[in-house]
Design a protein around this motif. Structure first.
Motif, short mmCIF file in Angstrom:
data_model
loop_
_atom_site.label_atom_id
_atom_site.label_comp_id
_atom_site.label_asym_id
_atom_site.label_seq_id
_atom_site.Cartn_x
_atom_site.Cartn_y
_atom_site.Cartn_z
N LEU A 192 0.73 -1.12 -0.06
CA LEU A 192 -0.06 -0.14 -0.11
C LEU A 192 0.89 1.35 -0.07
O LEU A 192 0.27 2.32 -0.19
N ARG A 193 2.16 1.17 0.17
CA ARG A 193 3.02 2.43 0.28
C ARG A 193 3.10 2.81 -1.11
O ARG A 193 3.47 4.07 -1.42
N LYS A 194 2.71 2.17 -2.27
CA LYS A 194 2.43 2.54 -3.55
C LYS A 194 1.33 3.38 -3.96
O LYS A 194 1.15 3.69 -4.99
N VAL A 195 0.42 3.84 -2.94
CA VAL A 195 -0.72 4.19 -3.12
C VAL A 195 -0.50 5.56 -2.40
O VAL A 195 -0.22 5.97 -1.30
N HIS A 196 -0.32 6.71 -3.46
CA HIS A 196 0.22 7.96 -2.84
C HIS A 196 -0.75 9.20 -2.74
O HIS A 196 -0.13 10.10 -2.11
N SER A 197 -1.86 8.84 -2.90
CA SER A 197 -2.92 9.99 -2.63
C SER A 197 -4.24 9.29 -2.16
O SER A 197 -4.54 7.96 -2.54
N ALA A 198 -4.85 10.10 -1.55
CA ALA A 198 -6.47 9.58 -1.20
C ALA A 198 -7.08 9.38 -2.40
O ALA A 198 -8.18 8.52 -2.32
N GLU A 199 -7.03 10.14 -3.38
CA GLU A 199 -7.81 9.93 -4.55
C GLU A 199 -7.55 8.65 -5.34
O GLU A 199 -8.49 7.90 -5.66
N SER A 200 -6.42 8.20 -5.27
CA SER A 200 -5.88 6.81 -5.68
C SER A 200 -6.67 5.89 -4.90
O SER A 200 -6.95 4.63 -5.41
N ALA A 201 -6.49 5.83 -3.62
CA ALA A 201 -6.86 4.77 -2.58
C ALA A 201 -8.43 4.63 -2.79
O ALA A 201 -9.01 3.62 -3.05
N LYS A 202 -9.24 5.87 -3.06
CA LYS A 202 -10.57 5.77 -3.50
C LYS A 202 -10.89 4.72 -4.68
O LYS A 202 -12.17 4.19 -4.57
N GLN A 203 -10.13 4.62 -5.59
CA GLN A 203 -10.29 3.85 -6.76
C GLN A 203 -10.23 2.60 -6.45
O GLN A 203 -11.13 1.80 -7.12
N GLY A 204 -10.13 2.00 -5.26
CA GLY A 204 -10.18 0.89 -5.01
C GLY A 204 -11.88 0.24 -4.46
O GLY A 204 -11.90 -0.85 -4.35
N ASN A 205 -12.34 1.43 -3.93
CA ASN A 205 -13.85 1.09 -3.77
C ASN A 205 -14.17 0.19 -2.55
O ASN A 205 -14.90 -0.63 -2.45
N ILE A 206 -13.21 0.19 -1.54
CA ILE A 206 -13.07 -0.88 -0.64
C ILE A 206 -14.41 -0.83 0.23
O ILE A 206 -15.03 -1.83 0.48
N PHE A 207 -15.00 0.50 0.63
CA PHE A 207 -16.19 0.71 1.53
C PHE A 207 -17.34 -0.12 0.73
O PHE A 207 -18.41 -0.70 1.52
N ALA A 208 -17.40 -0.34 -0.64
CA ALA A 208 -18.68 -0.76 -1.28
C ALA A 208 -18.67 -2.26 -1.29
O ALA A 208 -19.48 -3.00 -1.60
N LYS A 209 -17.57 -2.93 -0.60
CA LYS A 209 -17.19 -4.57 -0.80
C LYS A 209 -17.99 -5.12 0.76
O LYS A 209 -17.18 -5.27 1.41
N HIS A 210 -19.28 -5.11 0.80
CA HIS A 210 -19.99 -5.54 1.78
C HIS A 210 -19.81 -6.78 2.42
O HIS A 210 -20.29 -7.47 3.35
N ASN A 211 -19.36 -7.61 1.27
CA ASN A 211 -19.21 -8.99 1.56
C ASN A 211 -18.07 -9.56 2.27
O ASN A 211 -17.58 -10.79 2.58
N LEU A 212 -17.07 -8.42 2.19
CA LEU A 212 -15.72 -9.04 2.96
C LEU A 212 -15.73 -9.15 4.38
O LEU A 212 -16.55 -8.47 4.84
N LYS A 213 -15.24 -10.20 4.88
CA LYS A 213 -15.41 -10.54 6.34
C LYS A 213 -14.12 -10.11 6.86
O LYS A 213 -14.16 -9.85 8.09
N ARG A 214 -13.00 -10.39 6.42
CA ARG A 214 -11.84 -9.80 6.76
C ARG A 214 -10.90 -9.22 5.83
O ARG A 214 -10.99 -9.34 4.70
#
Length: 462
Positions: free
Chosen positions: A381-403
């Motif tokens: 994750l050190r290769k993600v240099h900005s919040a804008e780039s991190a948002k592209q992962g759309n992590i919050f929308a992945k409601h099926n993630l358990k861990r």
């Protein structure tokens, strides 16, 4: 063996004692070694007691890394031999150690001499090593004492073991059952693991079921030549179709690694092999008695998955060439990078690890439209240099993630100028998981750690 370990005090030439345990597969070598390893007297005698499963590959770096991980109880991500040796010296610290090397196949004397010299330089000479192997040659090369040979059971011992594991558990001692049981015991040729495996198939009171075991073609193979295989084959044959397919998926997991029950069940569900976690638990309980079977890959082609094991930048292929048609599961073991274009795999449901890269098609943005479940580990994750780039992962929308594991480093850290982005708080906010997440692990730099408490308290869970 127990007495030899506790009485050992050999300072001659600074050589540590090496005790080999030798026998064919299924005779109980590992079981005996475990009994010694877990013995309270042994634990009090030695300052460190370490267990390493070696298997068919005698790789210096892997053995050292395993020793470090057992002692420190933390994952070791060092890759350079010099760094590994230095860390090994730190964790062993000239202590009196017992090291168990389980399932050794290496017959290269030079490899062992080099490993022994390294170990001797970091422990006291009253330390000891137990080696389990099927090979007399391995025992000859590694042992400083005569090997402890594990023999097959005699007829009386075999019957006692079989009787204890079969009768009294829903099966009555009827004359016909006893006659068939003695025939089965005879076919097992005194091999303990075979004798312990078969009773699980004989809990039925159905005479025809017992007869099918006695009359099976698997016994035509010489069990002393093939080892435990016939008994395991019988167990496998008596699984349901659903259980067989689930069992076959275990073939993609790394050898000699502990199975993560939750991960395995998630893989079964992701591949539509089972409908619920409850059913997965039931099948897992069945498979625990069969793990290690040489038949695990017999139905492997029926499962849609991709395993990336030790894939490097130099050897990785393009998505079109490498990915199985519409895979639903991707396993990543020790890979430096991902195939380009993972984000195009809209059928993907389980991605155990995603290695973030700066190259196009391998960034965090590839996760944007993937509906992932189970567990996900994001590394580099050190290769993600900005919040804008991190948002592209759309992590919050992945409601099926358990861990979820967020790792700002990774096992392949290079000194190539990559640094943690200055907007640590913004990046963490952008990586906020859905509220249904059950487990979170973070491994980060001091820069990220400084922002972590504020973001966790006021943004993620505020």
């Amino acid at each position: 063996m127990h007495t030899s370990l506790l009485d050992h005090n050999n300072n001659e030439n600074n050589n540590i004692m090496v005790l080999p345990i030798v026998g064919m597969g299924g005779t109980g070598k590992t079981t005996l070694a475990q009994l010694v390893h877990n013995d309270e007297t042994v634990k009090h005698h030695f300052e460190l007691v370490i267990w390493v499963c070696v298997s068919d590959k005698f790789v210096f770096e892997e053995i050292i890394r395993s020793i470090i991980q057992v002692v420190t109880l933390n994952k070791c991500e060092l890759t350079e031999m010099e760094a590994l040796q230095k860390k090994l010296g730190e964790v062993l610290g000239k202590k009196m150690c017992l090291l168990v090397l389980d399932d050794v196949w290496n017959e290269d004397r030079q490899k062992w001499d080099d490993m022994r010299s390294l170990l001797c330089s970091h422990v006291v000479s009253s330390s000891a090593i137990i080696v389990t192997s099927r090979s007399d040659q391995v025992a000859s090369i590694m042992g400083t004492h005569p090997p402890h040979q594990i023999s097959l059971l005699n007829e009386d011992q075999s019957w006692e073991l079989f009787n204890r594991n079969t009768f009294g558990r829903g099966v009555e001692k009827q004359d016909e059952f006893i006659s068939m049981a003695k025939s089965i015991v005879h076919k097992c040729k005194g091999l303990p693991l075979a004798i312990k495996t078969i009773p699980a198939l004989l809990r039925s009171k159905n005479h025809s079921h017992w007869f099918s075991i006695v009359d099976s073609d698997v016994w035509k193979s010489d069990i002393l030549a093939t080892g435990i295989a016939p008994a395991l084959h019988l167990s496998y044959d008596h699984l349901s179709s659903e259980e067989k397919i689930c069992f076959s998926l275990c073939a993609i997991l790394p050898k000699d690694r502990l199975m993560d029950k939750d991960m395995l069940i998630q893989l079964w569900m992701a591949n539509d092999l089972i409908a619920s976690e409850t059913r997965g638990q039931q099948i897992f309980d069945v498979q625990e008695s069969l793990q290690g079977s040489t038949y695990a890959s017999s139905l492997e082609h029926e499962v849609r998955y991709l395993s990336l094991d030790h894939v490097s930048n130099d050897t990785i292929a393009t998505t079109k060439e490498m990915l199985a048609p519409r895979p639903r599961t991707i396993l990543v073991h020790h890979s430096e990078c991902m195939p380009q274009g993972i984000g195009k795999l809209n059928s993907l449901q389980t991605l155990m690890t995603y290695v973030i890269d700066s190259e196009e098609g391998r960034g965090i943005d590839q996760l944007k439209d993937l509906n992932l479940g189970g567990g996900l580990s994001l590394t580099e994750l050190r290769k993600v240099h900005s919040a804008e780039s991190a948002k592209q992962g759309n992590i919050f929308a992945k409601h099926n993630l358990k861990r979820l594991a967020l790792d700002w480093g990774g096992p392949f850290i290079r000194r190539d100028g990559d640094e943690v982005g200055t907007d640590a708080e913004g990046i963490l906010e952008a990586l906020r998981p859905h509220k249904t997440l059950e487990g979170l692990l973070l491994r980060c730099s001091t820069i990220v750690a400084a922002a972590l408490s504020r973001v966790l308290a006021f943004v993620w869970f505020g």
